[in-house]
Design a protein around this motif. Structure first.
Motif, short mmCIF file in Angstrom:
data_model
loop_
_atom_site.label_atom_id
_atom_site.label_comp_id
_atom_site.label_asym_id
_atom_site.label_seq_id
_atom_site.Cartn_x
_atom_site.Cartn_y
_atom_site.Cartn_z
N PRO A 160 0.78 -1.25 0.00
CA PRO A 160 0.00 0.00 0.00
C PRO A 160 0.81 1.29 0.00
O PRO A 160 0.28 2.33 -0.35
CB PRO A 160 -0.84 -0.12 1.28
N THR A 161 2.08 1.23 0.37
CA THR A 161 2.87 2.47 0.38
C THR A 161 3.52 2.76 -0.97
O THR A 161 4.12 3.82 -1.15
CB THR A 161 3.97 2.41 1.46
N GLN A 162 3.40 1.84 -1.93
CA GLN A 162 3.91 2.04 -3.28
C GLN A 162 2.81 1.72 -4.30
O GLN A 162 2.95 0.82 -5.13
CB GLN A 162 5.13 1.15 -3.53
N PRO A 163 1.70 2.46 -4.25
CA PRO A 163 0.55 2.12 -5.10
C PRO A 163 0.71 2.62 -6.53
O PRO A 163 1.54 3.48 -6.82
CB PRO A 163 -0.60 2.84 -4.40
N SER A 164 -0.15 2.09 -7.42
CA SER A 164 -0.14 2.54 -8.80
C SER A 164 -1.51 3.07 -9.24
O SER A 164 -1.60 3.76 -10.26
CB SER A 164 0.27 1.40 -9.74
N THR A 165 -2.56 2.75 -8.49
CA THR A 165 -3.90 3.19 -8.87
C THR A 165 -4.27 4.48 -8.15
O THR A 165 -3.66 4.85 -7.14
CB THR A 165 -4.95 2.13 -8.50
N SER A 166 -5.28 5.14 -8.67
CA SER A 166 -5.76 6.36 -8.00
C SER A 166 -6.27 6.04 -6.61
O SER A 166 -6.10 6.84 -5.67
CB SER A 166 -6.86 7.02 -8.83
N PHE A 167 -6.86 4.85 -6.43
CA PHE A 167 -7.35 4.46 -5.10
C PHE A 167 -6.20 4.34 -4.12
O PHE A 167 -6.24 4.86 -3.00
CB PHE A 167 -8.10 3.12 -5.19
N GLY A 168 -5.15 3.65 -4.55
CA GLY A 168 -4.00 3.46 -3.68
C GLY A 168 -3.30 4.76 -3.34
O GLY A 168 -2.90 5.00 -2.20
N LEU A 169 -3.16 5.64 -4.34
CA LEU A 169 -2.49 6.91 -4.12
C LEU A 169 -3.26 7.80 -3.14
O LEU A 169 -2.70 8.34 -2.19
CB LEU A 169 -2.32 7.65 -5.45
N VAL A 170 -4.55 7.94 -3.37
CA VAL A 170 -5.37 8.82 -2.54
C VAL A 170 -5.47 8.29 -1.12
O VAL A 170 -5.33 9.05 -0.14
CB VAL A 170 -6.77 9.00 -3.17
N VAL A 171 -5.71 6.99 -0.99
CA VAL A 171 -5.88 6.43 0.36
C VAL A 171 -4.57 6.45 1.14
O VAL A 171 -4.56 6.73 2.35
CB VAL A 171 -6.47 5.00 0.27
N GLU A 172 -3.45 6.22 0.49
CA GLU A 172 -2.16 6.31 1.19
C GLU A 172 -1.91 7.74 1.66
O GLU A 172 -1.44 7.97 2.79
CB GLU A 172 -1.03 5.84 0.29
N ALA A 173 -2.25 8.73 0.81
CA ALA A 173 -2.09 10.12 1.22
C ALA A 173 -3.00 10.47 2.39
O ALA A 173 -2.58 11.15 3.34
CB ALA A 173 -2.38 11.05 0.04
N LEU A 174 -4.22 9.99 2.36
CA LEU A 174 -5.14 10.22 3.47
C LEU A 174 -4.64 9.55 4.74
O LEU A 174 -4.74 10.11 5.85
CB LEU A 174 -6.54 9.70 3.12
N ALA A 175 -4.09 8.35 4.62
CA ALA A 175 -3.57 7.64 5.79
C ALA A 175 -2.41 8.42 6.42
O ALA A 175 -2.31 8.50 7.65
CB ALA A 175 -3.10 6.24 5.38
#
Length: 495
Positions: A160-175
């Motif tokens: 999760p800290t190296q995502p490629s999708t918009s979901f992964g990017l946004v949620v990691e930033a929110l986290a």
């Protein structure tokens, strides 16, 4: 010829409007994922207009590309200091060029994932907006559930800290913001999906829940996802658009945007960390977006599908050609008046008959040159969202569905991949292979296409719909697109 960049803005001719504000004073406030033509003709344009009033200078846009093809856009805009030309094309041939300066950076996520996440985690970012197309929300077209089996999503959940999708990017930033005690940004969808904010909340929430149950619960209660309705016809930029801008106005722009004069943005006012004063530049900020978005989805968007397959099969290649043909105009107005409009609730402040006629005028604008190929693309993401709900509601309330069924039949005929002159059709759709395989059975098993429950649910079980669909499909095979529409017109909506 003047190359577009900060240094050369003062060298452009007086015919080209340029930013009146000091771009060096801009600071980021919005991260936008999916920088395509529509975003640059719409949200970025509204912000530029607000900045020209001396406001919103702390709401500069940082663009983010997540798809491999976005690299070329990133390179083009970076070379131009993130400036580009927006050319409004009026029906009478007048061109209105304007340099847009509201974008301050563009990050290409596949090459610098960490920079994208850290940019969104920055407290200065108060909005993360999206134009990732209908297919970018990763939900099943019938069930509406988030697809956790998507390989990219599975890879993001595993790392999760190296995502490629918009979901992964946004949620990691929110986290990261949550961990640092920074209030969450607002996620603002600008895509053509009914209840786009609600859909985004479900999809990002489902991803966050799959990653961590506590994080998912926090996202669902603490992150705002306002709904919005957006509208502006923005064709894909062509080489001719680039050449015309250079020849008529002396601007050397690697990737300008062209659009129609009409623009609309209806936005739900739900921004806990604040927002630009969009209402000062024509945005309708409202409590409830739904009446406006249904009007747009079921009249404009569904009408695009109503004209595009029939038009292409009849030999047209541009939307304006179709909408300068009285036969097609009658069909479109018949759909809008008799099938689309009866499914709508009252729309505050809108004269629906005037809106319908305005749509025909917009579609018929010869300067826009909106290709039918563009409108035919990704139909599996469009028909289930824009037209199938009209069919279902009309069936439920005993209304007319003959034209809607004919549109579905025209899609099925188009998906066979050969036009009426025997020339191949290039199908562009994420479900291209299975759709063409099913459409190949149209003549032997005429209900094959609508038996695809992934796209149509149980519509194939409804006798009234099936009869209307088969009548139109048979006519398309036997008589062709134009004769099919003539039959509908002469029989006042029945074949």
């Amino acid at each position: 010829m003047t190359r577009l960049n900060n240094h050369n803005l003062g060298n452009l001719t007086a015919d080209v409007a340029t930013p009146s504000y000091d771009r060096s004073a801009l600071t980021p406030g919005i991260v936008h994922i999916g920088v395509g033509g529509f975003h640059r003709a719409h949200q970025a344009m509204y912000l530029d207009a607000l900045m020209n009033l001396g406001e919103a200078l702390d709401w500069g846009i940082v663009g983010v590309g997540v798809m491999p093809g976005d690299k070329r856009m990133q390179q083009a805009l970076e070379a131009q200091d993130y400036l580009y030309t927006l050319v409004v094309k009026h029906p009478d041939g007048q061109y209105e060029p304007r340099v847009i300066g509201s974008m301050v950076d563009y990050l290409f996520a596949p090459e610098n994932t960490e920079a994208v996440i850290e940019q969104m985690a920055d407290p200065a970012i108060r909005i993360v907006s999206l134009t990732v197309t209908e297919g970018g929300y990763n939900f099943h077209p019938v069930s509406g559930e988030f697809d956790l089996d998507n390989p990219q999503v599975r890879a993001d959940l595993a790392n999760p800290t190296q995502p490629s999708t918009s979901f992964g990017l946004v949620v990691e930033a929110l986290a990261r913001r949550r961990a640092q005690g920074i209030a969450p940004f607002t996620v603002m969808s600008c895509d053509n999906i009914q209840g786009n904010g609600d859909v985004a909340k479900r999809m990002f929430g489902a991803y966050a829940q799959a990653r961590d149950a506590e994080l998912g619960a926090w996202l669902k209660t603490e992150v705002a996802f306002p709904n919005a309705m957006v509208d502006r016809i923005t064709p894909v930029t062509s080489p001719n658009d680039i050449n015309e801008l250079a020849q008529r106005f002396g601007v050397d722009d690697a990737w300008p945007v062209v659009c129609e004069p009409f623009t609309q943005w209806v936005l739900e006012d739900h921004f806990p960390l604040g927002r630009p004063a969009f209402e000062k530049v024509g945005v309708q900020v409202v409590e409830d977006v739904e009446p406006y978005e249904l009007m747009k989805l079921r009249l404009l968007n569904a009408s695009h599908q109503a004209l595009t397959y029939f038009g292409y099969l009849a030999g047209y290649r541009y939307a304006h050609e179709v909408c300068q043909d009285p036969l097609f105009v009658d069909f479109l107005l018949g759909y809008m008046r008799e099938e689309g409009t009866p499914t709508l609730a009252p729309v505050p402040g809108v004269d629906l008959e005037a809106y319908r006629l305005t749509l025909i005028e917009r579609f018929a604008n010869p300067q826009i040159k909106d290709t039918l190929a563009r409108l035919c693309a990704e139909s599996s993401d469009r028909i289930p969202k824009w037209l199938v709900p009209v069919i279902r509601q009309q069936l439920a309330q005993g209304g007319d569905i003959v034209r809607s069924a004919a549109v579905v039949a025209s899609w099925a005929r188009y998906a066979e991949g050969v036009d009426e002159q025997g020339e191949p059709i290039e199908i562009v759709d994420r479900l291209k292979a299975p759709l063409m395989a099913i459409a190949a059975e149209n003549r032997q098993r005429p209900t094959a296409f609508i038996e695809n429950r992934q796209l149509f649910g149980d519509l194939a079980d409804n006798t009234r719909f099936v009869e209307a669909y088969l009548s139109a499909l048979n006519s398309l095979h036997e008589r062709g697109a134009r004769a099919t529409l003539e039959g509908l017109a002469s029989s006042k909506g029945t074949l």
